[in-house]
Scaffold this motif. Structure first.
Motif, short mmCIF file in Angstrom:
data_model
loop_
_atom_site.label_atom_id
_atom_site.label_comp_id
_atom_site.label_asym_id
_atom_site.label_seq_id
_atom_site.Cartn_x
_atom_site.Cartn_y
_atom_site.Cartn_z
N SER A 199 -4.42 -0.63 6.16
CA SER A 199 -5.73 -0.83 5.60
C SER A 199 -6.78 -0.83 6.51
N THR A 213 6.42 -4.69 2.73
CA THR A 213 4.99 -5.04 3.84
C THR A 213 4.12 -3.74 3.56
N PHE A 214 2.86 -4.01 3.25
CA PHE A 214 2.11 -2.80 3.39
C PHE A 214 1.07 -2.95 4.61
N TYR A 215 0.70 -1.86 5.34
CA TYR A 215 -0.03 -1.56 6.44
C TYR A 215 -1.14 -0.52 6.20
N SER A 229 -1.89 9.86 1.71
CA SER A 229 -1.64 9.04 2.73
C SER A 229 -1.48 9.55 4.15
N PRO A 270 -4.04 0.13 1.67
CA PRO A 270 -2.93 0.58 2.49
C PRO A 270 -2.48 1.82 2.55
N THR A 271 -1.77 2.42 3.58
CA THR A 271 -1.18 3.72 3.76
C THR A 271 -0.03 3.87 4.14
N VAL A 330 3.83 1.82 4.15
CA VAL A 330 4.79 0.56 3.61
C VAL A 330 6.23 0.61 3.95
N PHE A 367 1.80 1.73 -4.43
CA PHE A 367 0.85 1.14 -3.57
C PHE A 367 -0.06 0.46 -4.36
N ASN A 418 9.74 0.34 3.18
CA ASN A 418 10.45 0.82 2.14
C ASN A 418 11.84 0.63 2.29
#
Length: 824
Positions: free
Chosen positions: A809, A805-807, A161, A791-792, A794, A755, A796
Motif C-alpha cells: 500500500s 499479512t498484506f503489503y 494488482s 495493498p497489492t 499478500v 483483499f 498466502n
C-alpha cells in the motif's frame, strides 16, 4: 484557433427523390481535408424543423428538407470542434455543402470544445465507451504519464494488482488492441506491452459486446488507440521537464516523466506531422522492505511519429512510426522478493504502419494498409547461486535467463461502398486481413529449492531440456457488414466475420447483429442491443510450452527424507485437433439525454464462453512412470502431465450505469457504478516456472473480479479565473486470492479470499497562467487523500508466521505537474 468555416462549391447537382423533398448533399472533412466519418449533421429551418444525417466512411452525407430557404447547419463528432449554426441558403440545383471540423487541440482550449452531440446518436448500434485526449490530460489518475493507467478511467475496465488490464471481465489477451487501425498486441502473449505517450493520443475508443465484424477477434472487445495529427500551424509543448519529488517512503527525488510534443506542416496544405517523445525514469519504493533495499529504478522511453500526406485530393497516405525502450534494474522487486532475487529487464519495440485511403468515387473508399511490429525482451539474473523460496519470501538469485524475439507483419484492406436503397438505406463494408507471426526464444533456467515453514527442504527443482525454439503462425480473415436504416429512427447492423489460422487450422464464422432504436421523435432516447458470436485469437504462447524445458523434482518429507526422486512435470499437446475458444455475447442498453447536457445510460452485458484453451493435469500426482517416459526424460516418476485442452469455460455478467455532464468550456464530470461477476472453471494457469499443485477444483472468480465498483472523475471550474479542480474517486471490492500450503499445494478452490476493499480519492488543483506569450499549466494535489490502505500483495502460505499479512500500500502521497503549453 481556426474559425470554423463553410464553403459551398458547385461539385454535384442534387435531385429531388419525391415531390416536396429537396436533397442536400455534402461532406464533412477535417482541417487537412480527410473525411470525418460518423459525424452527426443537423439542418434546422426558421420554423424549428430539423433534418438529421450521419456521415459515411468518406465523410459524405445527404439530408432531406421540405422547402427551400435558409437553414442553420451543425456538425459534431467526438474529438473535433463542433460546427454550430452556420447559415446556408438551400435551393434546387445547389452544389455540395462542405463542413470543416477541426481536431481538438488540448493545449489551446479555453472555450467550449465539447464535441458531444446534443442528442443521442441513434445511428450508433455499437456499444462504445470513449475517453478523449483532453480527458486523459485533465483527470488525475495515478501515474498520469501511463496510458495503461489512463484506461482505468473507462467504466468497465479495471487494472489488477500486477499491472494487467481487463476490459469487461476479460483476460488481457481477450481484447483486440489497435493503434490507428493496426493490431499492436504482443505476438506471443496477446497482451498490450506497447507504450504510447499519453499526449500522442487523441482518443481511446472501447467497443464492447456487439462491435462490428470489421474488428478482429477478441471476446472482451476492441480498444482503438487513435493518435494526434498535425495541421498547418506549428505547435509545441512540454510536460514535467524537471524531476519530481516523492514523499512515498520519505522525501526523495522521485519520478521524472518528461514529455515533448511537436507538430505542424511538412508542406503547408499538403503534408503534416505530429511527433511525441516521452520518457519515464521511475524510482519505485516498495513498502515492507528495509530502507536500503526497497527501491527499484526503471527507465522507459517512447517516440510516436504520425504523418499525413495528401498525395491527391482523393488519395491520403498515413504513416506511424513507434519506438519503445525499456530498462528495469530490479524487475520484480516486492515485499516478498528482495533485490537479489529480481531480474535485469531490457526491452525494445519497433512499429511501422502505413495506410493509404483512396476515394474511388462518391461514397466509395478503399483503404489499404501494411504494418510491421518487432519486439525484443531480455531478462538477466543478478547471479548464479541457488534460488530459494520460503513462506516468508524468496532468497538467493533468480533462475531465469531469457531472450525473446517476436514479429508480426500485417496487411489489411477495407472497402466502403456507397449507400443504396431497398426497404431502407444500406451501407456495405467489406475487408480482409492477413498476419504473419514469428516467435523465437533462447531461455535457460537452472532450478530452485522450496522450503517449508520450519526451514525444511520440501522440493528441489531442476530445469532440463532445451529452451531454444521458434514458432511461426499465419492468420487470415475477412468480413462483410451492412449498416441498414430501416426507418428514420431504427437502425440495424448485420454482418459476419471469417477467421482462419495456421495453428488450429479451422474456419471460424462469427455472425454479429445489433440494433438501435429511438422510440420518441426528439432523438433524446435510444434503446440498443445485439448478439455476437466472437472468437479469441490463438495465442502462440500456449503452443510453445511443450517444446520448452521441463522440470525434474526431488520431493522430500517433512523430516527431510527423500520421498520421490526425479519426479517429472511436462507440457504436452493433444493428439486430436483443438477447438477454437468461442464466446456468445448478449447486450442491451438504454441511453437518455437530459437537460443541462446530462447524459445517462444503463447497460446489461452477458458473455458465455466455451472451448477456451487451458492446460489441465491429466495424471494424478506421483504415479510410476511408464518405461518409455522414464527413458525419454530420465525420470523415476511422472508427477504432472499438463495437456492443452479446449476445456475452459468463462462467464461474465454485468449491469452498468453511467452519468456524464458537460458543464461549460472544457469542464465535466462522470460517475459510474458496475455490478459484475467474472467466473471461470480454469482460474489458475499452471506455469513452468512456478510450483503450483492444483487440486481437482480450479473453478472460481478470476483474480481481477470486483463485484462492486463505483468510479467518478471530473474537471471542474472554481471561483477563480484560470483555476480548476480535478478529482478521481474509486471504491471497489478487493480482488480475490488463493490459499496454499508451503509445498505449493492449493488449498480448496482458487480465489476464495479477498483483499480489503479498495478506496482512493485523488484531489488536484490546476492553475493555467500566461507568462509573456507562453501558456503554462501548474498542478498540485494529493493521491489517496484519506491514506486508505490499498495493498497489492499478500502472504498466502497457510503455514507462514506472516500468513494473511498484506503489503504494497502506497498510502497518501503528494504529486505535482508542470506543463508548458506553447504560445498563446
Amino acid at each position: 484557433m481556426k474559425r470554423f468555416w463553410l464553403a459551398v462549391s458547385a461539385m454535384a447537382c442534387a435531385a429531388s427523390l419525391q415531390a416536396g423533398d429537396i436533397v442536400v448533399a455534402g461532406r464533412a472533412i477535417d482541417e487537412n481535408e480527410a473525411g470525418v466519418a460518423g459525424a452527426e449533421v443537423t439542418a434546422r429551418n426558421a420554423a424549428g424543423e430539423e433534418s438529421h444525417a450521419t456521415t459515411d466512411p468518406t465523410g459524405g452525407f445527404t439530408l432531406h428538407v421540405t422547402a427551400v430557404g435558409q437553414y442553420l447547419f451543425a456538425a459534431t463528432q467526438s474529438g473535433y470542434l463542433p460546427v454550430k449554426n452556420l447559415a446556408v441558403e438551400v435551393h434546387a440545383g445547389m452544389g455540395q455543402v462542405e463542413l470543416v471540423l477541426n481536431h481538438v487541440k488540448e493545449i489551446l482550449q479555453s472555450v467550449d470544445v465539447r464535441a458531444s452531440p446534443d442528442a443521442v446518436d441513434v445511428e450508433q448500434t455499437q456499444s462504445e465507451r470513449q475517453l478523449s485526449g483532453v480527458q486523459i490530460m485533465d483527470i488525475p489518475y495515478p501515474s498520469t504519464h501511463s496510458l495503461r493507467e489512463a484506461m482505468t478511467l473507462i467504466p468497465g475496465q479495471i487494472g489488477d494488482s500486477t499491472g494487467g488490464i481487463h476490459f469487461d471481465g476479460g483476460r488481457e489477451n481477450q481484447t483486440n488492441y489497435l493503434l490507428d487501425g493496426f493490431n499492436i498486441s504482443d505476438p506471443l502473449t496477446g497482451a498490450l506491452n506497447t507504450t504510447v505517450s499519453v499526449e500522442a493520443v487523441s482518443s481511446l475508443d472501447y467497443l464492447s459486446g456487439r462491435y462490428s465484424p470489421q474488428y478482429g477477434q477478441g471476446s472482451a472487445g476492441t480498444l482503438q488507440i487513435k493518435t494526434q495529427t498535425g495541421d498547418d500551424q506549428f505547435r509545441y509543448s512540454a510536460t514535467n521537464f524537471f524531476p519530481g519529488l516523492s514523499t512515498v517512503g520519505g522525501p526523495h527525488l522521485g519520478d521524472w516523466t518528461p514529455r515533448f510534443n511537436f507538430s505542424g506542416p511538412i508542406v503547408r496544405g499538403r503534408a503534416w506531422f505530429s511527433d511525441n517523445l516521452d520518457a519515464d525514469y521511475n524510482v519505485n519504493v516498495i513498502p515492507g522492505l528495509p530502507r536500503d533495499e526497497n527501491t527499484t529504478n526503471t527507465l522507459q522511453a517512447s517516440n510516436m511519429l504520425h504523418t499525413q500526406v495528401n498525395l491527391t485530393p482523393a488519395n491520403i497516405l498515413y504513416t506511424d512510426f513507434l519506438f519503445n525502450y525499456q530498462r528495469a534494474t530490479e524487475f520484480g522487486l516486492g515485499a516478498l522478493t528482495p533485490p537479489s532475487t529480481t531480474l535485469d529487464e531490457r526491452g525494445r519495440t519497433w512499429f511501422l504502419g502505413m495506410k493509404d485511403q483512396i476515394y474511388v468515387a462518391r461514397g466509395t473508399l478503399l483503404e489499404l494498409g501494411f504494418a510491421e511490429l518487432l519486439t525484443l525482451a531480455r531478462l538477466v539474473p543478478f547471479g548464479t547461486g541457488t534460488y530459494i523460496i520460503t513462506p516468508t519470501g524468496s532468497q538467493g538469485y533468480n533462475f531465469l535467463n531469457s531472450t525473446q524475439h517476436s514479429r508480426r507483419g500485417q496487411f489489411l484492406a477495407n472497402l466502403f461502398l456507397p449507400s443504396w436503397h431497398l426497404a431502407g438505406t444500406h451501407q456495405f463494408k467489406m475487408g480482409a486481413d492477413v498476419d504473419r507471426l514469428d516467435y523465437e526464444q533462447g531461455i535457460t533456467r537452472t532450478g530452485y529449492d522450496l522450503y517449508g515453514v520450519n526451514s525444511n527442504l520440501l522440493r528441489s527443482v531442476t530445469f532440463e531440456g532445451n529452451g531454444t525454439l521458434s514458432r511461426p503462425s499465419l492468420t487470415a480473415s475477412s468480413y462483410l457488414t451492412d449498416h441498414w436504416q430501416a426507418r428514420h429512427n431504427l437502425f440495424f447492423e448485420l454482418g459476419v466475420r471469417e477467421d482462419w489460422d495456421e495453428i488450429l487450422r479451422r474456419w471460424l464464422w462469427s455472425p454479429r447483429t445489433a440494433f438501435s432504436w429511438a422510440p420518441f421523435g426528439s432523438g433524446n432516447t435510444r434503446v440498443s442491443g445485439g448478439f455476437a458470436v466472437l472468437y479469441d485469437p490463438t495465442i502462440i504462447q500456449f503452443f510453445t510450452r511443450p517444446y520448452d524445458q521441463y522440470t525434474l523434482s526431488n520431493i522430500y518429507t517433512a523430516n527431510g527424507a527423500l520421498l520421490l526422486p526425479n519426479a517429472l512435470s511436462i507440457y504436452m499437446l493433444p493428439t486430436e485437433r483443438l477447438k477454437a475458444p468461442l464466446y456468445q455475447n448478449w447486450s442491451l442498453g438504454l441511453d437518455h439525454q437530459f437537460p443541462w447536457r446530462i447524459r445517462a445510460g444503463l447497460s446489461l452485458h452477458r458473455r458465455r464462453g466455451g472451448d477456451g484453451l487451458a492446460y489441465v493435469n491429466t495424471l494424478p500426482a506421483a504415479i510410476p512412470a511408464s518405461p518409455e517416459i522414464a527413458a525419454t526424460y530420465h525420470a523415476s516418476y511422472v508427477e504432472q502431465i499438463f495437456t492443452l485442452t479446449s476445456a475452459r469455460h468463462d462467464t461474465y455478467d454485468a449491469v452498468q450505469t453511467i452519468v456524464h455532464q458537460d458543464i461549460r468550456g472544457r469542464y465535466e464530470w462522470m460517475a459510474s457504478y458496475t455490478r459484475s461477476r467474472t467466473h471461470s472453471n480454469e482460474v489458475l494457469d499452471p506455469s513452468l516456472e512456478q510450483t503450483l499443485l492444483l487440486g481437482p477444483d480450479n473453478a472460481g472468480p478470476l483474480p481481477w473480479n470486483a463485484p462492486n465498483r463505483f468510479l467518478s472523475w471530473g474537471y471542474l471550474p472554481t471561483w477563480w479565473k484560470n483555476w480548476a479542480v480535478a478529482y478521481l474517486f474509486e471504491d471497489r471490492t478487493g480482488f480475490p486470492f488463493s490459499i496454499q500450503h508451503d509445498n505449493g499445494q492449493l488449498i480448496g478452490a482458487p480465489d476464495t479470499n479477498r483483499f480489503p476493499d479498495y478506496f482512493n480519492l485523488g484531489l488536484h488543483l490546476e492553475w493555467r497562467v500566461k507568462l509573456r506569450k507562453y501558456r503554462f499549466g501548474i498542478r498540485g494535489g494529493v493521491d489517496n487523500l484519506t491514506n486508505h490502505r490499498n495493498p497489492t500483495v499478500v502472504n498466502n502460505t497457510l503455514e507462514s508466521p506472516s500468513f494473511l499479512t498484506f503489503y504494497g500500500s502506497e498510502g497518501r502521497h503528494y504529486v505535482a505537474r508542470l506543463r508548458w503549453l506553447g504560445k498563446e
